[in-house]
Design a protein around this motif. Structure first.
Motif, short mmCIF file in Angstrom:
data_model
loop_
_atom_site.label_atom_id
_atom_site.label_comp_id
_atom_site.label_asym_id
_atom_site.label_seq_id
_atom_site.Cartn_x
_atom_site.Cartn_y
_atom_site.Cartn_z
N UNK A 1 36.01 -19.62 7.11
CA UNK A 1 37.04 -18.67 7.60
C UNK A 1 37.31 -18.88 9.09
N UNK A 2 36.27 -19.10 9.87
CA UNK A 2 36.47 -19.35 11.29
C UNK A 2 37.26 -20.65 11.49
N UNK A 3 36.99 -21.62 10.66
CA UNK A 3 37.72 -22.89 10.76
C UNK A 3 39.17 -22.70 10.36
N UNK A 4 39.44 -21.96 9.29
CA UNK A 4 40.80 -21.71 8.85
C UNK A 4 41.64 -21.05 9.94
N UNK A 5 41.06 -20.11 10.64
CA UNK A 5 41.78 -19.39 11.69
C UNK A 5 41.69 -20.09 13.04
N UNK A 6 41.04 -21.24 13.07
CA UNK A 6 40.86 -22.02 14.28
C UNK A 6 40.24 -21.20 15.41
N UNK A 7 39.29 -20.38 15.03
CA UNK A 7 38.54 -19.56 15.98
C UNK A 7 37.17 -20.20 16.16
N UNK A 8 36.86 -20.59 17.37
CA UNK A 8 35.54 -21.18 17.63
C UNK A 8 34.48 -20.10 17.55
N UNK A 9 33.32 -20.48 17.05
CA UNK A 9 32.19 -19.57 16.92
C UNK A 9 30.96 -20.22 17.50
N UNK A 10 30.27 -19.46 18.34
CA UNK A 10 29.00 -19.91 18.90
C UNK A 10 27.95 -18.88 18.49
N UNK A 11 26.89 -19.37 17.86
CA UNK A 11 25.79 -18.51 17.44
C UNK A 11 24.60 -18.84 18.31
N UNK A 12 24.07 -17.83 18.98
CA UNK A 12 22.98 -18.01 19.94
C UNK A 12 21.67 -17.55 19.31
N UNK A 13 20.66 -18.42 19.38
CA UNK A 13 19.36 -18.01 18.85
C UNK A 13 18.34 -19.13 18.85
N UNK A 14 17.18 -18.80 18.33
CA UNK A 14 16.10 -19.77 18.20
C UNK A 14 16.04 -20.18 16.73
N UNK A 15 16.67 -21.29 16.41
CA UNK A 15 16.81 -21.70 15.02
C UNK A 15 15.65 -22.56 14.53
N UNK A 16 14.77 -22.93 15.44
CA UNK A 16 13.60 -23.73 15.04
C UNK A 16 12.63 -22.92 14.21
N UNK A 17 12.74 -21.61 14.27
CA UNK A 17 11.82 -20.75 13.50
C UNK A 17 12.11 -20.79 12.00
N UNK A 18 13.27 -21.28 11.63
CA UNK A 18 13.61 -21.39 10.21
C UNK A 18 13.05 -22.69 9.67
N UNK A 19 12.18 -22.58 8.70
CA UNK A 19 11.52 -23.76 8.12
C UNK A 19 12.34 -24.32 6.97
N UNK A 20 13.55 -24.72 7.28
CA UNK A 20 14.44 -25.26 6.26
C UNK A 20 15.07 -26.54 6.80
N UNK A 21 14.74 -27.65 6.18
CA UNK A 21 15.35 -28.90 6.60
C UNK A 21 16.86 -28.88 6.38
N UNK A 22 17.29 -28.24 5.30
CA UNK A 22 18.72 -28.15 5.02
C UNK A 22 19.45 -27.38 6.12
N UNK A 23 18.85 -26.28 6.57
CA UNK A 23 19.47 -25.50 7.63
C UNK A 23 19.50 -26.30 8.93
N UNK A 24 18.42 -26.97 9.24
CA UNK A 24 18.38 -27.77 10.47
C UNK A 24 19.44 -28.88 10.42
N UNK A 25 19.62 -29.50 9.25
CA UNK A 25 20.67 -30.52 9.08
C UNK A 25 22.06 -29.91 9.23
N UNK A 26 22.23 -28.72 8.67
CA UNK A 26 23.50 -28.00 8.75
C UNK A 26 23.84 -27.70 10.22
#
Length: 116
Positions: free
Chosen positions: A69-94
């Motif tokens: 949806x953000x891409x469709x509306x050409x609205x940039x999105x920045x998500x701030x956080x510590x994403x290393x805490x998620x133990x998901x290789x798929x999420x890290x790749x994403x």
């Protein structure tokens, strides 16, 4: 929820401040996106704590639907956080693939986008 306006590289940036989860589902994301889009913002910065934990579980497909949806509306999105805490290789790749582009970025701090 509080919105603080900033300028970033000749763009209007909305820094979203809240102690609550603001995006529980696709409808919540569309409301936030629509409100800020029609106020003339080009970029939205949100903290990971403002997103439901299901966003970070790629099996739910919520992240993909919201980012589409953000891409469709050409609205940039920045998500701030510590994403290393998620133990998901798929999420890290994403996150890695998203950060290659400019539409959606995952960052550890907002200082790159918001300078005092």
């Amino acid at each position: 929820m509080k919105i603080i306006a900033h300028n970033y590289k000749d763009k209007k940036l909305a820094e979203v401040i809240s102690d609550e989860i603001l995006i529980q589902n696709i409808d919540d994301a569309l409301v936030l996106l629509g409100d800020l889009y029609y106020q003339g913002y080009d970029l939205i910065v949100v903290d990971e704590s403002n997103l439901t934990p299901q966003f970070f579980n790629l099996k739910t497909k919520l992240a993909g639907e919201i980012l589409q949806k953000f891409t469709q509306y050409q609205m940039r999105l920045v998500i701030v956080g510590d994403f290393k805490k998620y133990n998901s290789n798929s999420l890290q790749d994403f996150i890695y693939e998203s950060n290659k582009g400019t539409q959606v970025n995952f960052v550890q701090n907002k200082n790159k986008f918001i300078e005092p």
